[in-house]
Design a protein around this motif. Structure first.
Motif, mmCIF file in Angstrom:
data_model
loop_
_atom_site.group_PDB
_atom_site.id
_atom_site.type_symbol
_atom_site.label_atom_id
_atom_site.label_comp_id
_atom_site.label_asym_id
_atom_site.label_seq_id
_atom_site.Cartn_x
_atom_site.Cartn_y
_atom_site.Cartn_z
ATOM 1 N N ARG A 41 -22.961 15.025 -11.743
ATOM 2 C CA ARG A 41 -23.804 15.066 -12.699
ATOM 3 C C ARG A 41 -24.420 13.787 -13.503
ATOM 4 N N LEU A 44 -26.428 11.706 -11.178
ATOM 5 C CA LEU A 44 -27.597 11.978 -11.086
ATOM 6 C C LEU A 44 -28.548 11.620 -12.357
ATOM 7 N N ASP A 45 -27.905 11.866 -13.390
ATOM 8 C CA ASP A 45 -28.589 11.409 -14.667
ATOM 9 C C ASP A 45 -29.013 9.833 -14.655
ATOM 10 N N TRP A 81 -29.662 20.841 -7.336
ATOM 11 C CA TRP A 81 -29.870 19.748 -7.687
ATOM 12 C C TRP A 81 -30.742 18.492 -6.759
ATOM 13 N N THR A 83 -29.731 17.287 -3.909
ATOM 14 C CA THR A 83 -28.778 16.237 -3.293
ATOM 15 C C THR A 83 -28.352 16.808 -2.039
#
Length: 330
Positions: A41, A44-45, A81, A83
């Motif tokens: 996470r 990704l951010d 997400w 990915t």
């Protein structure tokens, strides 16, 4: 996206330690547990700032009846997400933690190289580092084992394995997952005390926190960091000395005699690792080190594979066991 102090910590860690570059293709090893999920996470951010191309690899060890469901949850989350996700299933059930770890790293290296990723990232934390130090200490490991789990090492030539969360504790990754409502997969084997690392995690470290030092995980991790830096330096010094004294399967003794014991041991370990069919033990190294100052024609007992180290004037040479008879150094 919500930018938190934890996002900033990872951002600054990646920059200050030069762990990865901008616009890289990064392969994240994701088990579905809290550490790897937090790393995923966070990356990704941070992706818009760094320009990464992210991918996921998940390894199914076939240890649990719910492992397929675990893999499915990771795949579903990856789809949500956006990915790319690769799931690799072990062809047979792996017999031990060590075998599973070796298999995972082989999978990471193969998938990264075949898919064109420039680095593999794992979710190891300071808690993992503390457990590893204690585990290796009890196994009688030297400084190399106590300083394991570095921030970055080569998984394959030109392919780094990176551990960006080594300044996080497991409590912090758990809190991050709760704050962001991430769907953590609870691995049932994490509570199985048949595994040594679980006993360290569930019994030993909580005892140390309660009765000795609430920050024991961070402090043990810092100790591993310091030891690793020392190991890197000593290994480089030992390699330089070994290149000076080694000629094929022989070592020149006078420069070794003038060297500190720490370098003598490391030179001998490097030498024997290259010459023997399996890694030398502490006892093998100590017997070989004794030859540095032993009388002419002294020798060790056979090493793995049958080779014998013996003293020939100013040299230590490896000989086949059917060679001349020498005085054995016990």
């Amino acid at each position: 996206m919500v930018w938190t102090p934890l996002h900033d910590r990872l951002h600054q860690t990646l920059r200050s330690r030069s762990l990865v570059g901008r616009s890289q293709r990064l392969l994240l090893a994701v088990s579905g547990g809290q550490d790897s999920l937090a790393l995923w996470r966070l990356c990704l951010d941070l992706q818009p700032q760094w320009g990464w191309d992210l991918g996921i690899v998940h390894c199914d060890h076939r240890w649990r009846s719910d492992s397929a469901a675990n893999a499915h949850q990771v795949q579903t989350l990856a789809q949500g997400w956006g990915t790319p996700c690769m799931v690799v299933v072990a062809s047979t059930a792996l017999p031990s933690e060590a075998a599973a770890r070796q298999w995972r790293y082989q999978v990471f290296g193969h998938q990264a190289q075949t898919q064109g990723y420039g680095a593999v990232l794992t979710g190891h934390t300071a808690s993992d580092r503390a457990e590893t130090l204690l585990h290796n200490l009890m196994r009688g490991s030297g400084a190399d084992g106590l300083g394991s789990l570095p921030w970055r090492r080569d998984l394959e030539p030109g392919l780094p394995l990176v551990r960006p969360l080594l300044n996080w504790t497991r409590q912090e990754t758990g809190a991050f997952c709760r704050d962001f409502q991430l769907p953590v997969w609870e691995d049932s084997t994490n509570g199985d005390r048949r595994y040594g690392r679980n006993r360290l995690r569930l019994d030993v470290l909580p005892l140390l926190k309660q009765h000795f030092n609430p920050q024991v995980e961070r402090h043990l991790s810092q100790t591993a960091e310091l030891i690793h830096a020392d190991v890197v330096y000593l290994e480089a010094q030992a390699q330089a000395l070994r290149l000076q004294v080694q000629q094929h399967t022989a070592l020149h003794r006078p420069p070794l005699q003038a060297a500190p014991l720490a370098l003598q041991r490391r030179v001998m370990r490097q030498f024997l690792q290259a010459q023997l069919p399996q890694a030398p033990t502490f006892a093998h190294i100590e017997k070989a080190v004794a030859l540095i100052t032993a009388p002419h024609r002294s020798q060790t007992d056979p090493f793995p594979g049958g080779a014998i180290a013996c003293v020939d004037q100013d040299w230590i040479r490896l000989h086949h066991p059917n060679g001349p008879t020498f005085r054995t150094v016990l």
